[in-house]
Design a protein around this motif. Structure first.
Motif, short mmCIF file in Angstrom:
data_model
loop_
_atom_site.label_atom_id
_atom_site.label_comp_id
_atom_site.label_asym_id
_atom_site.label_seq_id
_atom_site.Cartn_x
_atom_site.Cartn_y
_atom_site.Cartn_z
N GLY A 66 0.95 -1.77 0.00
CA GLY A 66 -0.16 -0.10 0.06
C GLY A 66 0.91 1.24 0.11
N GLY A 67 0.16 2.22 -0.61
CA GLY A 67 1.02 3.27 -0.57
C GLY A 67 1.32 4.26 1.46
N SER B 186 -1.40 4.66 4.55
CA SER B 186 -2.48 3.40 3.76
C SER B 186 -3.02 2.15 4.57
CB SER B 186 -2.07 2.50 2.54
OG SER B 186 -1.62 1.94 2.48
N ARG C 160 6.16 -0.78 0.05
CA ARG C 160 5.32 0.50 -0.36
C ARG C 160 4.94 0.32 -2.29
NH1 ARG C 160 7.94 5.48 2.51
NH2 ARG C 160 7.72 4.60 4.07
N ASN D 276 1.49 1.14 -4.52
CA ASN D 276 0.19 2.05 -4.49
C ASN D 276 -0.97 1.09 -4.83
OD1 ASN D 276 0.59 4.27 -2.95
ND2 ASN D 276 1.65 5.21 -5.35
N SER D 277 -0.48 -0.31 -5.62
CA SER D 277 -1.48 -0.77 -6.69
C SER D 277 -1.15 -2.22 -6.62
CB SER D 277 -1.70 -0.47 -7.26
OG SER D 277 -0.78 -0.24 -9.03
N SER E 9 2.03 -3.04 -9.40
CA SER E 9 3.06 -1.56 -8.54
C SER E 9 3.81 -2.48 -7.68
CB SER E 9 3.02 -1.03 -8.14
OG SER E 9 1.90 -0.62 -7.26
N ASN F 97 -3.45 -6.22 -0.14
CA ASN F 97 -2.92 -4.03 -1.10
C ASN F 97 -4.19 -3.04 -0.52
OD1 ASN F 97 -3.83 -1.50 -3.17
ND2 ASN F 97 -1.53 -2.33 -2.92
N LYS G 247 -5.36 1.10 0.57
CA LYS G 247 -5.24 1.87 -0.10
C LYS G 247 -6.18 2.87 1.04
CE LYS G 247 -9.51 1.63 -2.99
NZ LYS G 247 -9.89 2.57 -4.63
#
Length: 306
Positions: free
Chosen positions: A107-108, A111, A195, A197-198, A201, A233, A235
């Protein structure tokens, strides 16, 4: 000065207006300095009630930045109410842990990766021998069979620590460092944060780590899918709510890849058939033209003889 004494000091300083005067700030920094070799870098101190983060002179141009945050206890009921997950998702993740599946929690920034780890540590590892590696001391979970380490790749002695963890054969290994360390590839029951985001990635990031070990992109991706069973994941939504966005099993990833390969193979076969048919048609056309030419020549010869 112990963290318990520091906790009492902070509580006394901010209990009225949550703001520190210059004198109080200097006093606090002096006490923190006694607990650390240097406040020039980024330092984190944590106990049950507060997390103190100091960003030192190496990163702040004209001052030292200090953040004091009161720790919030996140239990399953609270996180369900906040919308991060539900009972079914929690039960599914804990079943994966019981089966010693290897998990990536990605996750970012902010998140909810560490929050989810905190929840799992407090609820899914009853009487299990767990080794926890953190880049900074952020997780407050405590139980008799939990051993905590704080280190990072750039820190002196990191390689020796990793070797010690490997030789200790813990039942579970958890890394809240936001990067993949290929030294733990052969371990089962590992959970690591990353780290990214998707899901896409995340897969690219893992693949790039294995490529640094000299593998081609194809084999690096295969290695990543071999070492980890599920990717979870998270977010952060625009309204600030942290949610589990997806849970993907590696078997499904492989199936999708196989389906794509099959489609490409079918298309290639179609192209081969088309090219083959075109070649056959061309050969037939050439034969017909040759035969017509030979017939025409024979007729011409007969006419001349007559």
């Amino acid at each position: 000065m112990s963290l318990k004494e520091l906790d009492y000091l902070i509580n006394e300083l901010i209990k009225e207006d949550n703001k520190l005067s210059d004198i109080e700030l200097k006093f606090l920094l002096n006490k923190l300095n006694q607990m650390s070799d240097s406040l020039d870098d980024i330092c984190t101190y944590k106990d049950k009630n507060y997390t103190i983060k100091v960003v030192g002179k190496n990163y702040c141009r004209n001052s030292i930045n200090i953040t004091i945050r009161k720790n919030i206890e996140y239990n399953l009921k609270t996180l369900i109410k906040n919308g991060m997950l539900n009972d079914e998702i929690f039960d599914f993740i804990t079943s994966l842990i019981s089966a010693k599946k290897n998990l990536i929690i990605s996750g970012g920034i902010n998140s909810g990766k560490t929050t989810l780890l905190e929840l799992l540590l407090n609820n899914a590892f009853d009487k299990k021998r767990v080794y926890l590696l953190e880049k900074e001391p952020c997780l407050s979970a405590e139980f008799d069979t939990l051993v905590k380490f704080v280190s990072n790749k750039s820190q002196k002695g990191y390689a020796n620590l990793i070797s010690y963890i490997q030789k200790s054969y813990p039942e579970y290994f958890i890394s809240d460092t936001n990067y993949i360390d290929i030294n733990f590839s052969d371990m089962f029951g590992k959970i690591v944060t990353l780290r990214a985001n998707s899901f896409d990635s995340t897969l690219k990031e893992i693949t790039s780590v294995y490529m640094q070990d000299g593998l081609s992109e194809k084999y690096a991706r295969q290695r990543a899918l071999t070492d980890y069973d599920y990717i979870i994941n998270l977010k952060k939504l625009p309204n600030g709510i942290q949610v589990i966005d997806s849970i993907v099993e590696k078997r499904l990833i492989k199936q999708v890849k196989e389906q794509i390969s099959s489609v490409m193979l079918i298309q290639d076969n179609k192209n081969d058939v088309v090219e083959s048919n075109q070649t056959i048609e061309s050969d037939i056309k050439d034969d017909i033209d040759t035969k017509e030419s030979e017939t025409s020549t024979e007729e011409k010869s007969v006419e001349e003889d007559a």
